[in-house]
Design a protein around this motif. Structure first.
Motif, short mmCIF file in Angstrom:
data_model
loop_
_atom_site.label_atom_id
_atom_site.label_comp_id
_atom_site.label_asym_id
_atom_site.label_seq_id
_atom_site.Cartn_x
_atom_site.Cartn_y
_atom_site.Cartn_z
N UNK A 1 0.83 -1.21 0.00
CA UNK A 1 0.00 0.00 0.00
C UNK A 1 0.86 1.26 0.00
N UNK A 2 1.97 1.23 0.75
CA UNK A 2 2.86 2.39 0.81
C UNK A 2 3.49 2.65 -0.55
N UNK A 3 4.05 1.61 -1.19
CA UNK A 3 4.66 1.78 -2.51
C UNK A 3 3.63 2.24 -3.54
N UNK A 4 2.44 1.66 -3.46
CA UNK A 4 1.38 2.03 -4.40
C UNK A 4 0.99 3.49 -4.23
N UNK A 5 0.92 3.93 -3.00
CA UNK A 5 0.57 5.33 -2.73
C UNK A 5 1.67 6.27 -3.23
N UNK A 6 2.93 5.88 -3.05
CA UNK A 6 4.04 6.69 -3.56
C UNK A 6 3.96 6.81 -5.08
N UNK A 7 3.71 5.70 -5.75
CA UNK A 7 3.58 5.71 -7.21
C UNK A 7 2.38 6.56 -7.63
N UNK A 8 1.28 6.45 -6.91
CA UNK A 8 0.08 7.25 -7.20
C UNK A 8 0.38 8.74 -7.10
N UNK A 9 1.01 9.14 -6.00
CA UNK A 9 1.33 10.56 -5.79
C UNK A 9 2.31 11.06 -6.84
N UNK A 10 3.33 10.25 -7.15
CA UNK A 10 4.30 10.64 -8.17
C UNK A 10 3.63 10.82 -9.53
N UNK A 11 2.76 9.88 -9.88
CA UNK A 11 2.10 9.94 -11.19
C UNK A 11 1.19 11.16 -11.30
N UNK A 12 0.43 11.42 -10.27
CA UNK A 12 -0.50 12.55 -10.34
C UNK A 12 0.26 13.88 -10.32
N UNK A 13 1.37 13.93 -9.59
CA UNK A 13 2.19 15.15 -9.58
C UNK A 13 2.84 15.38 -10.93
N UNK A 14 3.42 14.33 -11.50
CA UNK A 14 4.05 14.45 -12.82
C UNK A 14 3.01 14.80 -13.88
#
Length: 177
Positions: A91-104
């Motif tokens: 869940x932590x890694x998925x959330x990091x990827x989610x935040x990175x993708x939406x920011x990018x």
């Protein structure tokens, strides 16, 4: 927190995917500012689509993890804390990827190639940053998918097939003592 082999393998898979994409990017070579500006303008729609796809996949995976937790808690087998730690790490890694993708995605919607006063020598840097971030995003997504695969196969073994001596099932004889 010690990372087990079952988690280490997906992380290596994501790293290898990023490296393969990165090597392909490296072979593009150096670009002039004009070429970088043109290629940046052509690659941004694909980058936006990648970010959208990763955001959608990450949000779906987080919802699936809630289902996994529901199945885990209602299972006849008593799952060890290791299982829950792995789900939390996923869940932590998925959330990091989610935040990175939406920011990018948000940054990529800034019309830089249309700006008149944007420094021309930055196009090359921005182009490479876009390519590197997309390879890292892809590698991170591969790692998350591989972690999810491990979680699903563990749940199939424990809940679906009733494996009692699985490494994620607590030994019931220890609980009785």
């Amino acid at each position: 927190m010690k990372i087990s082999g079952k988690i280490r393998r997906p992380l290596w898979g994501g790293l290898i995917a990023s490296a393969i994409i990165g090597v392909g990017i490296y072979y593009l070579g150096n670009l002039s500012q004009y070429e970088a500006r043109e290629l940046l303008g052509k690659s941004i729609p694909g980058f936006n689509m990648l970010c959208n796809t990763v955001v959608l996949a990450s949000a779906t995976i987080l919802a699936l993890l809630l289902t996994v937790l529901g199945i885990s808690s209602t299972s006849k087998s008593h799952l060890s804390q290791t299982h829950y730690h792995q789900v939390a790490l996923l869940a932590k890694w998925d959330t990091i990827i989610f935040i990175a993708a939406i920011t990018l995605f948000q940054f990529s919607n800034i019309p830089i190639t249309e700006a008149e006063n944007f420094p021309k020598d930055w196009y090359n840097l921005l182009y490479w940053a876009t390519l590197i971030s997309s390879s890292l995003l892809c590698g991170g997504t591969v790692a998350v998918i591989l972690m999810l695969y491990n979680t699903v196969t563990n749940m199939i073994d424990i809940v679906g097939l009733g494996v009692k001596d699985h490494r994620l099932v607590e030994n019931e004889s220890l609980d009785e003592e």
